[in-house]
Enzyme design. Structure first.
Site, PDB file in Angstrom:
ATOM      1  N   LYS A  99       0.899  -1.219   0.116  1.00  0.00           N
ATOM      2  CA  LYS A  99       0.013   0.149  -0.045  1.00  0.00           C
ATOM      3  C   LYS A  99       0.918   1.270   0.020  1.00  0.00           C
ATOM      4  O   LYS A  99       0.497   2.122  -0.523  1.00  0.00           O
ATOM      5  CB  LYS A  99      -0.879  -0.021   1.237  1.00  0.00           C
ATOM      6  CG  LYS A  99      -2.061  -1.014   1.152  1.00  0.00           C
ATOM      7  CD  LYS A  99      -3.287  -0.575   1.420  1.00  0.00           C
ATOM      8  CE  LYS A  99      -4.515  -1.725   0.869  1.00  0.00           C
ATOM      9  NZ  LYS A  99      -4.260  -2.945   1.504  1.00  0.00           N
ATOM     10  N   GLU A 121      -9.914   6.557   3.648  1.00  0.00           N
ATOM     11  CA  GLU A 121     -10.444   5.401   4.401  1.00  0.00           C
ATOM     12  C   GLU A 121      -9.610   4.203   4.512  1.00  0.00           C
ATOM     13  O   GLU A 121      -8.706   4.111   4.140  1.00  0.00           O
ATOM     14  CB  GLU A 121     -11.714   5.104   3.085  1.00  0.00           C
ATOM     15  CG  GLU A 121     -11.143   3.824   2.424  1.00  0.00           C
ATOM     16  CD  GLU A 121     -10.292   4.638   1.174  1.00  0.00           C
ATOM     17  OE1 GLU A 121     -10.029   5.652   1.211  1.00  0.00           O
ATOM     18  OE2 GLU A 121      -9.321   3.665   0.678  1.00  0.00           O
ATOM     19  N   SER A 388       1.797  -9.771  -1.061  1.00  0.00           N
ATOM     20  CA  SER A 388       1.603  -8.473  -1.008  1.00  0.00           C
ATOM     21  C   SER A 388       1.650  -7.546   0.431  1.00  0.00           C
ATOM     22  O   SER A 388       1.844  -6.471   0.412  1.00  0.00           O
ATOM     23  CB  SER A 388      -0.204  -8.103  -1.428  1.00  0.00           C
ATOM     24  OG  SER A 388      -0.807  -8.955  -0.560  1.00  0.00           O
TER      25      SER A 388
HETATM   26  C1  LIG Z   1      -5.262  -4.014   1.072  1.00  0.00           C
HETATM   27  C2  LIG Z   1      -4.514  -5.401   1.055  1.00  0.00           C
HETATM   28  C3  LIG Z   1      -4.809  -6.201  -0.143  1.00  0.00           C
HETATM   29  C4  LIG Z   1      -6.230  -5.797  -1.046  1.00  0.00           C
HETATM   30  O1  LIG Z   1      -5.897  -4.686  -1.957  1.00  0.00           O
HETATM   31  P1  LIG Z   1      -5.563  -4.880  -3.285  1.00  0.00           P
HETATM   32  O2  LIG Z   1      -5.929  -3.145  -3.595  1.00  0.00           O
HETATM   33  O3  LIG Z   1      -6.714  -5.818  -4.066  1.00  0.00           O
HETATM   34  O4  LIG Z   1      -4.154  -4.918  -3.489  1.00  0.00           O
HETATM   35  C5  LIG Z   1      -4.032  -7.501  -0.275  1.00  0.00           C
HETATM   36  N1  LIG Z   1      -2.849  -7.840   0.452  1.00  0.00           N
HETATM   37  C6  LIG Z   1      -2.592  -6.833   1.359  1.00  0.00           C
HETATM   38  C7  LIG Z   1      -1.496  -7.432   2.470  1.00  0.00           C
HETATM   39  C8  LIG Z   1      -3.673  -5.739   1.842  1.00  0.00           C
HETATM   40  O5  LIG Z   1      -2.871  -4.753   3.086  1.00  0.00           O
END
Ligand SMILES: *Cc1c(COP(=O)(O)O)cnc(C)c1O
Length: 407
Positions: A99, A121, A388
């Site tokens: 993020k 948000e 992610s």
């Molecule tokens: C917020 C988040 C997601 C989901 O958001 P996307 O916009 O689909 O990437 C996925 N993995 C993590 C670790 C997150 O914090």
């Protein structure tokens, strides 16, 4: 691979009104039209400005910790007995997830636009923490909207945001979760648009957000290309990422959209199984609709009421999917599947045990797919997984579900 894949020039999208084919666009109240046009203009100008891009690269390197590694998951690969599994380590970034890539881009844009106040948000709190940290870094006033129910479930993250100087405002409306927090942030933006920049957290919402958020995450895939060519001398056969709004996935995939030999797979949250109210897999139970500024696939009932969603991972628990994903799915370019809560928990444990990497429960959905898929592939093939985020935020929840921690 899908038979009807069509080649699309990825740089031609979206059109100037934010359309990805039939998806995307600008569906907002009249009062937000002018601010969104101003934002689009400011962003397009920044995108072409070498000084802006250079400042962003510096911040990504020094504050966020880019580039992130791409490395072979040796023991997981052995255990699965098929394709070589590579991990893209977005979990190693500052504040714990991908993020921060988008947040740094948007906060630099806010500074460039002369805004002194930032709002955002947040659902589970990951986007809120990244935004609060970046605002502290640049001395901006920061207000985070968060559903009251999410604040209760994620009290540690609320404290983290407050520690970084952000004001966290609880939202008591409706289900008291992410959807209501976005409504409240939009209301604030309408009222304070002169002074305020709204940092949206995923590749969602009205134009220009899906485009802008995608652009700020493209760095993920660009690094993967360079890294895999260096290590393997060729591109991966397949790449997989989890899909909430779709920002980590589109950032991971974008660089490869025109390489039709690289199969791209997005994994949605299958929750407790695909039945109304028990999941967040928009392509399984959803249909075309409009939610919070954007036309896309949405979980809604026959009267257009947004359905309740469920996922073990708060970051995937949202009723709409980013419009660009819907577009590439129609063209067979990105395929979608889902993983259930239980499969995600198994992925979470498998990566922890075989690699010493505790992934976020969101990312664990992509790992769950890799666990099924890698054994079907040949040992000379390559499967890249986007990790992610890291799992620190999920310890309490996973421990509780597995009976290793008290309720
Ligand atoms: C917020 C988040 C997601 C989901 O958001 P996307 O916009 O689909 O990437 C996925 N993995 C993590 C670790 C997150 O914090």
């Amino acid at each position: 691979m899908s038979l009807h894949q069509e080649k699309v020039d990825r740089f031609s999208l979206p059109d100037k009104h934010g359309h990805f084919g039939p998806y995307g666009g600008i569906f907002v109240p009249e009062t937000l039209m002018a601010p969104l046009y101003d934002l689009t203009e400011a962003y397009l100008d920044a995108r072409e400005d070498a000084a802006f891009q250079s400042e962003l690269s510096t911040q990504l390197k020094e504050f966020a910790g880019r580039p992130t590694e791409l490395h072979l998951a040796e023991r997981l690969t052995q255990r699965l007995g098929g394709a070589k599994v590579y991990l893209k380590r977005e979990d190693t970034l500052h504040t714990g997830a991908h993020k921060i890539n988008n947040v740094l881009g948007q906060v630099l844009l806010a500074l460039r636009m002369g805004k002194k106040r930032v709002i955002a948000e947040t659902g589970a709190g990951q986007h809120g923490i990244a935004t609060a940290a970046a605002c502290a870094r640049f001395g901006l006033e920061c207000v985070i909207y968060m559903g009251a129910e999410d604040m209760r479930r994620q009290s540690l993250n609320v404290y983290r945001m407050r520690l970084c100087g952000a004001e966290v405002r609880g939202v008591e409306a409706g289900q008291k979760t992410l959807k209501e927090a976005i409504n409240e942030a939009m209301r604030d933006w309408v009222t304070n648009v002169r002074s305020t920049y709204y940092v949206l957290g995923s590749a969602l919402g009205s134009h220009p957000y899906p485009m802008m958020v995608r652009d700020f995450h493209q760095v993920i895939g660009r690094e993967v290309r360079e890294q895999i060519l260096k290590k393997e001398g060729r591109l991966p056969d397949e790449m997989v990422a989890c899909v909430g709004g779709g920002s980590n996935a589109i950032g991971f995939f974008f660089e490869f959209l025109e390489d039709l030999d690289v199969q791209l797979v997005g994994i949605e949250a299958g929750g407790r199984g695909i039945s109304c109210g028990n999941h967040a897999a928009r392509f399984e139970g959803g249909k075309l609709g409009i939610l919070q500024g954007c036309k896309t696939w949405i979980l809604q009932d026959s009267e257009g009421q947004i359905e309740l969603t469920h996922s073990v991972s708060a970051g995937l628990d949202y009723a709409a999917i980013g419009p660009e994903h819907a577009f590439y799915r129609d063209r067979g370019r990105i395929q979608f599947d889902f993983a259930t809560d239980e499969e995600a928990l198994e992925g979470f444990e498998a990566l922890s045990q075989s690699e010493g990497i505790i992934p976020a429960l969101e990312s664990s959905h992509a790992i769950a797919y890799a666990i099924k898929r890698a054994p079907e592939m040949k040992s000379n093939q390559i499967l890249c997984v986007n990790v992610s985020g890291r799992g620190d935020k999920d310890m309490q929840e996973a421990g509780r579900l597995r009976g290793d921690l008290p309720d």
